[in-house]
Design a protein around this motif. Structure first.
Motif, mmCIF file in Angstrom:
data_model
loop_
_atom_site.group_PDB
_atom_site.id
_atom_site.type_symbol
_atom_site.label_atom_id
_atom_site.label_comp_id
_atom_site.label_asym_id
_atom_site.label_seq_id
_atom_site.Cartn_x
_atom_site.Cartn_y
_atom_site.Cartn_z
ATOM 1 N N LEU A 239 0.861 -1.177 0.000
ATOM 2 C CA LEU A 239 0.000 0.000 0.000
ATOM 3 C C LEU A 239 0.899 1.228 0.000
ATOM 4 C CD1 LEU A 239 -2.385 -1.330 2.767
ATOM 5 C CD2 LEU A 239 -2.949 -1.155 0.337
ATOM 6 N N PRO A 240 0.654 2.197 -0.881
ATOM 7 C CA PRO A 240 1.587 3.323 -1.039
ATOM 8 C C PRO A 240 1.918 4.067 0.250
ATOM 9 C CG PRO A 240 -0.019 3.312 -2.815
ATOM 10 C CD PRO A 240 -0.462 2.255 -1.843
ATOM 11 N N ALA A 241 0.973 4.105 1.206
ATOM 12 C CA ALA A 241 1.184 4.877 2.431
ATOM 13 C C ALA A 241 1.575 4.023 3.634
ATOM 14 C CB ALA A 241 -0.081 5.667 2.769
ATOM 15 N N ASP A 242 1.870 2.752 3.415
ATOM 16 C CA ASP A 242 2.108 1.829 4.520
ATOM 17 C C ASP A 242 3.446 1.115 4.321
ATOM 18 O OD1 ASP A 242 2.009 -0.127 6.528
ATOM 19 O OD2 ASP A 242 -0.158 -0.339 6.345
ATOM 20 N N LYS A 243 4.325 1.184 5.312
ATOM 21 C CA LYS A 243 5.642 0.550 5.180
ATOM 22 C C LYS A 243 5.573 -0.968 5.319
ATOM 23 C CE LYS A 243 6.899 1.176 10.061
ATOM 24 N NZ LYS A 243 7.884 1.789 10.988
#
Length: 387
Positions: A239-243
């Motif tokens: 997910l683009p916002a989740d490391k």
């Protein structure tokens, strides 16, 4: 006609001198093994006059004998099939937009075997299964992606970063939920994965957003990416916002795997007006984004591609170079353990990437006589090596 002006603008950004800045930023964090450039495995593809140089839907196929690369060309509603052992050899498979054999305006696709294509008309909410491609008239089977009420609560997509997967006659397609972001979060809206039954044409939507998406995020962070491991029969999601990473199995069970890259800074949530496109884009330029993940079946590893801010340009306040964002490739082993972090400059188009027999490939323009050669496209190979 090719989209020349758009590509030239992108090329100016791509060739900004940020390679050195990227390595200075990350040189103390580099792990082993490393991705190493393998120029011997590079290849060049010859394009026709209708194919743009900045495509968003690329697929790779290894049929056991040859390697192929498929492009979706939205300019003429066609799929191009290239032989990688002969960059001058290709065939074009054209599809009608309207009429009795119309498939809509194609915006995404996938390859399911050497003789079957999955065609997605995103805004027509139509999925077409095209088989028997060697015939003059391929067999077409159409599925609708709207319910009986015709309510639009999501938009399906199938870009390079988001392959479509068939598991036990269930086709999974990524989607972005349709909602008023000022009132709800992406997590609350859900509808980020469509599951279509190829047997009875029924479908349902599910939520693969993590709790990180309870925060506010600008549109560039809306689209999940995934890759499929056929041996384990599981989809690995970034997910683009989740490391962190997530796995999705055949039963729809989602599990998280902790990931803490040392070379990637934290991402700040978005606090601006969602209708302000300039501020939204600025937020994306000032923060990292985990844009895609690819599984390498030849070496049993995963490549996770991250866009990182151009910190040198930010330090100098040069907003014109903000979009020239360097890349970091995170490599995970079969157990999703992070084993390598490799910085790469922005001169590679990582959104046109694929994994082949020789390694990880990124697209790059061909420069001829100090000009961009619009009729050719180079693919640059990187191999994973222990130093």
């Amino acid at each position: 006609m090719k989209n020349v002006l758009l590509f030239l603008l992108i090329s100016v950004l791509l060739f900004s001198s940020c390679s050195k800045d990227a390595r200075v930023e990350f040189e103390d964090e580099i792990k082993e093994p490393q991705l190493v450039r393998d120029s011997i495995s590079d290849f060049v593809i010859e394009l026709d006059n209708f194919t743009p140089l900045n495509l968003r839907a690329i697929r790779y196929l290894d049929d056991g004998i040859d390697e192929f690369l498929f492009f979706l060309n939205p300019n003429n509603n066609s799929i191009y099939k290239y032989w990688l052992n002969d960059g001058n050899r290709f065939e074009k498979i054209a599809f009608d937009i309207i009429g009795p054999r119309g498939v809509g305006e194609l915006s995404g696709f996938d390859v399911h075997g050497s003789d079957t294509l999955l065609l997605l008309a995103r805004y027509a909410y139509k999925l077409t299964l095209a088989s028997q491609l060697q015939n003059d008239l391929p067999k077409l089977q159409t599925f609708r992606l709207l319910g009986d009420a015709k309510s639009i609560d999501m938009t399906p997509y199938a870009t390079t970063e988001a392959p479509m997967v068939i598991e036990d006659s269930i086709l999974s397609i990524h989607s972005v939920p349709f909602f008023e972001r000022d009132r709800l979060s992406y997590f609350e809206a859900g509808n980020s994965l469509v599951r279509l039954s190829l047997k009875d044409s029924t479908f349902n939507t599910s939520n693969i957003y993590s709790i990180q998406y309870k925060k506010r995020w600008s549109h560039p962070y809306a689209s999940p990416s995934s890759t499929y491991n056929s041996l384990l029969k599981q989809r690995v999601i970034t997910l683009p916002a989740d490391k962190d990473l997530y796995t999705l199995d055949l039963n729809g069970q989602i599990r998280s795997t902790s990931s803490s890259p040392k070379s990637i800074r934290d991402i700040e949530s978005y606090n601006g007006d969602f209708k302000d496109s300039k501020k939204s884009q600025l937020h994306a330029n000032l923060n990292p984004s985990y844009i895609s993940i690819l599984y390498d079946k030849y070496r049993d590893v995963y490549y996770r591609i991250v866009k990182v801010p151009n910190y040198k340009a930010i330090e100098l306040g040069d907003k014109s170079k903000y979009p020239a964002m360097p890349n970091v490739v995170l490599v995970y082993d079969a157990n999703l353990k992070l084993i390598s972090e490799t910085p790469l400059p922005s001169s590679f188009n990582v959104r046109m990437s694929f994994v082949g027999r020789s390694g990880l490939y990124f697209a790059q323009p061909v420069i001829k006589n100090r000009r961009i050669d619009e009729n050719h496209l180079r693919y640059v190979c990187f191999k994973l090596e222990d130093k």
